[in-house]
Design a protein around this motif. Structure first.
Motif, PDB file in Angstrom:
ATOM      1  N   ILE A 157       1.001  -1.258   0.053  1.00 31.14           N
ATOM      2  CA  ILE A 157      -0.073   0.191  -0.003  1.00 31.14           C
ATOM      3  C   ILE A 157       0.844   1.221  -0.096  1.00 31.14           C
ATOM      4  O   ILE A 157       1.825   1.398   0.808  1.00 31.14           O
ATOM      5  CB  ILE A 157      -1.005   0.306   1.168  1.00 31.14           C
ATOM      6  CG1 ILE A 157      -1.816  -1.095   1.073  1.00 31.14           C
ATOM      7  CG2 ILE A 157      -1.682   1.237   1.486  1.00 31.14           C
ATOM      8  CD1 ILE A 157      -2.853  -1.188   2.633  1.00 31.14           C
ATOM      9  N   ARG A 201      -0.249   9.423  -3.062  1.00 31.98           N
ATOM     10  CA  ARG A 201      -0.859   9.063  -4.435  1.00 31.98           C
ATOM     11  C   ARG A 201      -1.111  10.103  -5.345  1.00 31.98           C
ATOM     12  O   ARG A 201      -0.916   9.713  -6.423  1.00 31.98           O
ATOM     13  CB  ARG A 201      -2.280   8.142  -4.060  1.00 31.98           C
ATOM     14  CG  ARG A 201      -2.032   7.095  -3.361  1.00 31.98           C
ATOM     15  CD  ARG A 201      -3.049   6.225  -2.957  1.00 31.98           C
ATOM     16  NE  ARG A 201      -2.963   5.212  -1.635  1.00 31.98           N
ATOM     17  CZ  ARG A 201      -3.978   4.823  -0.946  1.00 31.98           C
ATOM     18  NH1 ARG A 201      -5.181   5.041  -1.154  1.00 31.98           N
ATOM     19  NH2 ARG A 201      -3.523   3.924   0.023  1.00 31.98           N
ATOM     20  N   PRO A 232       1.021   5.104   1.004  1.00 29.13           N
ATOM     21  CA  PRO A 232       0.387   6.140   1.619  1.00 29.13           C
ATOM     22  C   PRO A 232      -0.598   6.910   0.875  1.00 29.13           C
ATOM     23  O   PRO A 232      -0.276   7.451  -0.282  1.00 29.13           O
ATOM     24  CB  PRO A 232       1.371   6.766   2.398  1.00 29.13           C
ATOM     25  CG  PRO A 232       2.501   5.982   2.471  1.00 29.13           C
ATOM     26  CD  PRO A 232       2.592   5.154   1.282  1.00 29.13           C
ATOM     27  N   SER A 233      -1.706   7.231   1.181  1.00 30.36           N
ATOM     28  CA  SER A 233      -2.639   7.996   0.685  1.00 30.36           C
ATOM     29  C   SER A 233      -2.351   9.481   0.436  1.00 30.36           C
ATOM     30  O   SER A 233      -2.609  10.082  -0.740  1.00 30.36           O
ATOM     31  CB  SER A 233      -4.183   7.967   1.294  1.00 30.36           C
ATOM     32  OG  SER A 233      -4.114   8.601   2.671  1.00 30.36           O
ATOM     33  N   LYS A 234      -1.500  10.051   1.341  1.00 31.27           N
ATOM     34  CA  LYS A 234      -0.878  11.257   1.034  1.00 31.27           C
ATOM     35  C   LYS A 234      -0.095  11.320  -0.264  1.00 31.27           C
ATOM     36  O   LYS A 234       0.410  12.630  -0.643  1.00 31.27           O
ATOM     37  CB  LYS A 234      -0.205  11.619   2.301  1.00 31.27           C
ATOM     38  CG  LYS A 234      -1.096  11.950   3.291  1.00 31.27           C
ATOM     39  CD  LYS A 234      -0.541  12.579   4.752  1.00 31.27           C
ATOM     40  CE  LYS A 234      -1.606  12.980   5.551  1.00 31.27           C
ATOM     41  NZ  LYS A 234      -1.071  13.938   6.631  1.00 31.27           N
ATOM     42  N   GLN A 273      -7.148  -0.323  -4.649  1.00 31.22           N
ATOM     43  CA  GLN A 273      -6.819  -0.428  -3.203  1.00 31.22           C
ATOM     44  C   GLN A 273      -5.665   0.511  -2.900  1.00 31.22           C
ATOM     45  O   GLN A 273      -5.166   0.641  -1.782  1.00 31.22           O
ATOM     46  CB  GLN A 273      -6.455  -1.898  -2.494  1.00 31.22           C
ATOM     47  CG  GLN A 273      -7.828  -2.817  -2.467  1.00 31.22           C
ATOM     48  CD  GLN A 273      -8.255  -3.177  -3.676  1.00 31.22           C
ATOM     49  OE1 GLN A 273      -7.251  -3.719  -4.656  1.00 31.22           O
ATOM     50  NE2 GLN A 273      -9.569  -3.480  -4.293  1.00 31.22           N
ATOM     51  N   GLY A 274      -4.916   1.075  -3.789  1.00 30.12           N
ATOM     52  CA  GLY A 274      -4.000   2.033  -3.583  1.00 30.12           C
ATOM     53  C   GLY A 274      -2.418   1.106  -3.352  1.00 30.12           C
ATOM     54  O   GLY A 274      -1.698   1.705  -2.583  1.00 30.12           O
ATOM     55  N   ARG A 275      -2.481   0.067  -4.042  1.00 27.83           N
ATOM     56  CA  ARG A 275      -1.276  -0.930  -3.774  1.00 27.83           C
ATOM     57  C   ARG A 275      -0.457  -0.840  -5.187  1.00 27.83           C
ATOM     58  O   ARG A 275      -1.007  -0.728  -6.182  1.00 27.83           O
ATOM     59  CB  ARG A 275      -1.643  -2.084  -3.477  1.00 27.83           C
ATOM     60  CG  ARG A 275      -2.303  -2.381  -2.175  1.00 27.83           C
ATOM     61  CD  ARG A 275      -2.920  -3.733  -2.056  1.00 27.83           C
ATOM     62  NE  ARG A 275      -3.638  -4.223  -2.993  1.00 27.83           N
ATOM     63  CZ  ARG A 275      -4.445  -5.225  -3.105  1.00 27.83           C
ATOM     64  NH1 ARG A 275      -4.291  -6.116  -2.136  1.00 27.83           N
ATOM     65  NH2 ARG A 275      -5.043  -5.759  -4.147  1.00 27.83           N
TER      66      ARG A 275
END
Length: 143
Positions: free
Chosen positions: A17, A23, A19-21, A84-86
């Motif tokens: 994954i 992406r 981190p969303s910050k 899933q952001g991976r």
């Protein structure tokens, strides 16, 4: 700019994954490759293009230039995030960085670094920062 430190796990299929910050800054496609000190580096496509231009400008007659170009480019993989952001970290890159389970994902200005947690913990001693800062004053780095 990428900054911060995040702990994650890599799954048995080699997926990690992001981190969303990070992406949004990465964009649709980006490049994963070997980094110095035993980590992996993730470059947004625009930053990879800048690095690629610098590598192309190096003289082929210089052995160190050929070696660093091979090191970075032969290990490079084009990536994109799944739903899933991976990302899928190729087996050869997981082996290079010693990634098995626990990892640390760090922002490092224009790139992201991916570290095996144990390696990160052993390499991230900041006990001698005064002498490091003194050594960088000639480069214009003043803290």
């Amino acid at each position: 700019m990428f900054m911060g430190e995040y702990s994650h796990s890599i799954d048995e299929k080699g997926r990690l994954i992001i981190p969303s910050k990070f992406r949004f800054e990465l964009g649709e496609t980006f490049v994963l490759t070997r980094g110095l000190d035993g980590c992996l580096c993730v470059y947004p496509q625009n930053e990879w293009n800048i690095l690629e231009s610098k590598l192309r400008a190096l003289p082929l007659t210089n052995k160190n230039a050929r070696t660093i170009t091979r090191f970075l480019v032969s290990g490079a993989a084009a990536c994109e995030l799944d739903k899933q952001g991976r990302i899928l970290v190729p087996a050869a890159l997981r082996e290079y960085a010693g990634l098995e389970k626990d990892v640390v994902v760090t922002g490092n200005l224009e790139r992201i670094e991916i570290w095996d947690k144990a390696k990160w913990d052993s390499n991230s001693s900041y006990e001698d920062m005064d002498s490091i800062e003194e050594g960088l004053q000639d480069c214009g780095v003043l803290l």
